[in-house]
Structures are given as structure tokens and as C-alpha cells.
Design a protein around this motif. Structure first.
Motif, short mmCIF file in Angstrom:
data_model
loop_
_atom_site.label_atom_id
_atom_site.label_comp_id
_atom_site.label_asym_id
_atom_site.label_seq_id
_atom_site.Cartn_x
_atom_site.Cartn_y
_atom_site.Cartn_z
N VAL A 281 -33.50 -1.49 -28.42
CA VAL A 281 -34.79 -0.78 -27.92
C VAL A 281 -34.53 -0.78 -26.23
O VAL A 281 -35.06 0.42 -25.95
CB VAL A 281 -35.99 -1.91 -28.21
N PHE A 282 -33.92 -2.04 -25.49
CA PHE A 282 -34.17 -1.65 -23.93
C PHE A 282 -33.07 -0.76 -23.17
O PHE A 282 -33.17 0.20 -22.39
CB PHE A 282 -33.93 -2.85 -23.52
N GLN A 283 -31.87 -0.26 -24.58
CA GLN A 283 -31.21 0.26 -24.12
C GLN A 283 -31.63 1.98 -24.58
O GLN A 283 -31.54 2.44 -23.14
CB GLN A 283 -29.43 -0.08 -24.77
N THR A 284 -32.97 2.11 -25.22
CA THR A 284 -33.09 3.25 -25.70
C THR A 284 -34.06 3.75 -24.60
O THR A 284 -34.00 4.54 -24.68
CB THR A 284 -33.96 3.11 -26.82
N ILE A 285 -34.34 2.61 -24.04
CA ILE A 285 -35.62 2.92 -23.35
C ILE A 285 -34.94 3.48 -21.43
O ILE A 285 -35.76 4.42 -20.81
CB ILE A 285 -36.87 1.41 -22.43
N PHE A 286 -34.08 2.80 -21.15
CA PHE A 286 -33.37 2.55 -19.96
C PHE A 286 -32.45 4.37 -19.99
O PHE A 286 -33.45 4.63 -19.05
CB PHE A 286 -31.91 2.07 -20.07
N LEU A 287 -32.36 4.17 -21.19
CA LEU A 287 -31.95 5.72 -20.87
C LEU A 287 -32.49 7.03 -21.24
O LEU A 287 -32.74 8.22 -20.98
CB LEU A 287 -31.13 6.54 -22.71
N VAL A 288 -34.51 6.51 -21.51
CA VAL A 288 -35.40 7.62 -21.28
C VAL A 288 -34.97 8.07 -19.89
O VAL A 288 -35.42 9.20 -19.20
CB VAL A 288 -36.87 7.12 -21.84
#
Length: 465
Positions: A281-288
Motif C-alpha cells: 500500500v505504501f509503495q503504491t502511495i510512494f509511486l503516486v
């Protein structure tokens, strides 16, 4: 195009706008883009390399602050060198600086493709490149204030996400009994000065924001107060952010073995570190956040590149009718913005490493000559009674900045030096043609400045919160 169109830019930017444009150009997420490769090159001492480049930046930032008080107009290092040393030298400095300004939008387009293709592999990569360029070109054409406000929102989002990243990293460190906070990221027995300087020469890309804000001098309210303060704020905030973030990251992965245990890709290590500390989840937010960073930096870099072309076009060094044109209603150099966007489209055929290796050649050239400009200005006006400030501030401080930047310049890799020198050689040939073998003067026109140039310089007071 109407000949009655005034070639002036609209003054609408306050200090907060200028600071956020500088921070956006600096791109806070750049710290994540370069961490892996610099950690490998410096053997786990990324924060120390940031300290080295910060020293160079602080000396140079003082010189920029001095010059922008004297010449508050578009053009940055090109303007200062042309006015204080010589017009041909100013041209060559501006020509070298074009590498920074023209290649950075390409890099952001390439990063957009890399990040978004990782998240959406079925979408062709060219869609992300073209899409980013169309969006930033449209926003910059509409008006500089809209672009500045958009950058403020995106920089705040990046900063908040970076804080979360740091908190999660600290939590991961504290939960691992084998890790502990120490001075090791700054100093250890296996530290190598040459590798630290080499790392610093790469990291200078992260500090281009304080140079970029000087190109907005003609669009800033009270530029002699606003821009020098913004320069120092951008340099200081950037240094604190980069050193702090890389310190906790380097503590988590103190060496190459620890880094490769987390990520199979050293160059793209940060998303994997995000996955390690916060899950999918945080990786996805990080990529955003990384995508927002690319948009923000692309917006600011295209903005600054168009202003440098405008300054050179208004001087007649580039075609005045094209590059010196300002749209009468929008108050923006529309043609320049479109040209920079078109050049950025070469990202469709460009390799990321080839583009990034060229940026710092122009940066160190510009930084060195801005420091020299301060000394040259002092030599010309040292006998004027209104020239305030100590001899130390006008000579020794910029001389130190000059020497540090030359040292870093010679630490660049072979590709950057080769292509950079070829580019400089092309600029010299164009200058010879432009002046018909120096039988004609380098074209110059009077700049529309805030008021008459002043000789005095006093340290800028800290801006109010």
C-alpha cells in the motif's frame, strides 16, 4: 505577431510562490531517484556527499543573492556574467546553462514513463511522455501564477509523503536490533574522498532549484527582496531535507550488501525500500508521490527554460521575434514554452543515463561564473562610495565558491565532460558566426528591470513566516 506587443513579463509572484517554484524545480523526490547509485558509488556515505555539495551551494547561493539584487531580470547566470565580465562570456555561460534547462524536462518525461509503466505495464510508454509534456506545456502557457500555485500544492504533498517515508524508515531501524543511529553515514574508516566528491558531482542536480528562481526575477514582486530571500530559503530547506532523508535511508541500508538484500535494482532502489518499510500500500502511495514529483519538477523546469530562452531572445542572441515574444494577454513567452515542450519530446528516443549525465556540466559552469561575476562586479565598482559590504564578502567568499565548483566540475564522468565540451564548442562557433568573427558586438538590448541597477548589497533579512 503585433510589433506593439511589449516584451515584458507580468510581476505577480510573491515570495512564497518563488520559493515553491524553486523547491518544485529542485524536486524533493530527487533524493529517492539518486540514492541507490550514489550509495553504491560512495560505499554508504550519501549524506556526506550531500554535505560536500551543500558547502558549494551555500557559497554560490550568496553570490546569486548578490547578483540578483544588482540585476533583477530574467537570465540568471547568463545575465550576471554578460553584465559583469563580457557579453561573449555571458553568451557561452548561457549556452552551457541551456543543457540544464533543456534536458531537465526530458528527464522528468522519462521518469514519468518509468514510474507509470511500472504501475501500468500494459500502457505504451510514449503515452506517459506525451501526456506529461502536454499537461505542463498547457499549464505554463496559461500563466506563471497558476503554474506556481500548482507547484505549491504538489511540493506540500511531496513533503508530507517524504515525512511518512522517514517515519516508517525510523520505525524499521528501531525494530531491527542489528541497526543503530550513528555517524557512520557521514564518516567511517573506509571512506574515500574521491568517491565522496564524485557522488557530490552527481547530487548537484538536486540543488538546481535555487538557480532556477533567479530566472523569475522579472515576474516577482519586489525582486531585490523577494528573490535573494527565496534563494537562501530554497538552498537551506533543500540541504536539510536531502541530508536528513538520506541519513535515515543510509542507516537502514548501510552498505551495498544491505541494499541488494532489499532491492534487485540499485538504480531504482527507493520504491523497493518503500515496499520494505511500508508494504504494497505504501509503495503504491510512494509511486503516486514520485509521479507528482515528476509533474511538479517538469512544470518548474519548463517554466525556467522558457525564461532563459526569452532573455537570450530579447538580447537578439537568439531570434528576437520568436524567443523574445511575450503573449500580450497571457503575459507568458508562449513560443518558448512550446519549443521547450517540443525538445522534451526527444525523451521518446532518449536514454535516461545519457540525459542526466549532461545536466551538471552546465550547472557547475553557471555556478562557477556567477561566483566570478561577484568578484568582477567588485573590481569594477570597488571605488564607488555606495558599494557596501566587506572585501571578504565580495572577493574571498565567491572565490571559494568558484574553486569548489571547479573541483566538482572536474569530478564529472567522461560522458558528461565530452558531450558538454562539444556543446560548448558549438556555442563558440555560433558566437563567432553571430559576431562575424567578433567584428560585430554580441547583440545586447536594455533589460526591463525593477529599477536602475544598484551598487549596494546588504544581507537579506530572514523572511517572515
Amino acid at each position: 505577431m503585433s510589433t506593439s506587443t511589449p516584451a515584458t513579463l507580468h510581476r505577480s509572484l510573491k515570495q512564497r510562490h518563488v520559493v515553491f517554484v524553486g523547491l518544485a524545480y529542485m524536486s524533493p523526490f530527487a533524493v529517492f531517484d539518486t540514492f541507490g547509485i550514489v550509495s553504491e558509488a560512495t560505499r554508504g556515505h550519501v549524506p556526506m556527499s550531500y554535505i560536500i555539495v551543500t558547502i558549494a551551494v551555500i557559497f554560490t547561493a550568496f553570490s546569486y543573492a548578490k547578483m540578483v539584487r544588482v540585476y533583477p531580470s530574467a537570465g540568471s547566470a547568463y545575465t550576471y556574467t554578460r553584465r559583469t565580465i563580457a557579453a561573449p562570456v555571458g553568451f557561452l555561460v548561457g549556452w552551457a546553462a541551456l543543457l540544464d534547462y533543456l534536458f531537465l524536462p526530458m528527464i522528468n518525461a522519462l521518469l514519468a514513463k518509468i514510474y507509470l509503466s511500472a504501475e501500468f505495464p500494459d500502457v505504451p510508454g510514449w503515452v506517459w511522455i506525451v501526456g506529461l509534456i502536454v499537461v505542463i506545456t498547457g499549464l505554463n502557457i496559461v500563466g506563471v501564477r497558476i503554474s506556481a500555485v500548482a507547484n505549491m500544492i504538489m511540493v506540500v504533498f511531496q513533503a508530507l509523503l517524504a515525512i511518512v517515508f522517514v517515519v516508517l524508515t525510523v520505525r524499521a531501524i528501531l525494530s531491527d536490533n542489528a541497526l543503530a543511529f550513528s555517524l557512520a553515514p557521514f564518516y567511517s574508516v573506509n571512506e574515500d574522498v574521491a568517491s565522496l566528491v564524485g557522488g557530490a558531482s552527481v547530487l548537484a542536480l538536486a540543488f538546481l532549484g535555487f538557480d532556477a528562481v533567479t530566472t523569475l526575477s522579472e515576474e516577482a514582486v519586489e525582486p531585490r527582496k523577494t528573490v535573494p530571500r527565496a534563494i537562501m530559503w530554497v538552498a537551506a530547506l533543500g540541504a536539510a531535507f536531502f541530508i536528513g532523508v538520506t541519513y535515515v535511508m543510509q542507516t537502514l541500508v548501510p552498505d551495498l550488501d544491505a541494499l541488494t538484500a532489499i532491492t534487485p535494482d540499485v538504480e531504482g532502489a527507493s520504491p523497493y525500500i518503500a515496499l520494505f518499510i511500508g508494504g504494497i500500500v505504501f509503495q503504491t502511495i510512494f509511486l503516486v508521490g514520485a509521479t507528482v514529483s515528476v509533474l511538479s519538477s517538469g512544470l518548474a523546469s519548463q517554466l525556467s527554460a522558457s525564461r532563459l530562452l526569452y532573455a537570450m531572445g530579447r538580447d537578439g542572441i537568439l531570434a528576437r521575434k520568436l524567443f523574445g515574444y511575450v503573449h500580450p494577454r497571457l503575459g507568458t513567452p508562449v513560443i518558448n514554452i512550446v519549443v521547450v515542450g517540443a525538445i522534451a519530446l526527444t525523451a521518446l528516443r532518449l536514454d535516461l543515463n545519457a540525459a542526466t549525465s549532461l545536466i551538471n556540466f552546465g550547472a557547475f559552469t553557471a555556478f562557477a561564473f556567477v561566483n566570478l561575476s561577484v568578484v568582477a562586479y567588485w573590481l569594477r565598482h570597488r571605488r564607488d562610495e555606495v558599494l557596501h559590504g566587506s572585501v571578504l564578502a565580495w572577493t574571498v567568499v565567491p572565490a571559494i565558491g568558484f574553486l569548489i565548483n571547479v573541483w566538482l566540475w572536474f569530478s564529472l564522468d567522461q560522458l558528461a565532460m565530452t558531450v558538454g565540451l562539444i556543446w560548448a564548442g558549438l556555442g563558440a562557433v555560433y558566437l563567432v558566426w553571430l559576431t562575424r568573427g567578433f567584428r560585430r558586438p554580441t547583440p545586447e538590448v536594455a533589460f526591463e528591470e525593477a529599477d536602475e541597477p544598484i551598487l549596494a548589497w546588504e544581507p537579506a533579512a530572514a523572511p517572515r513566516a
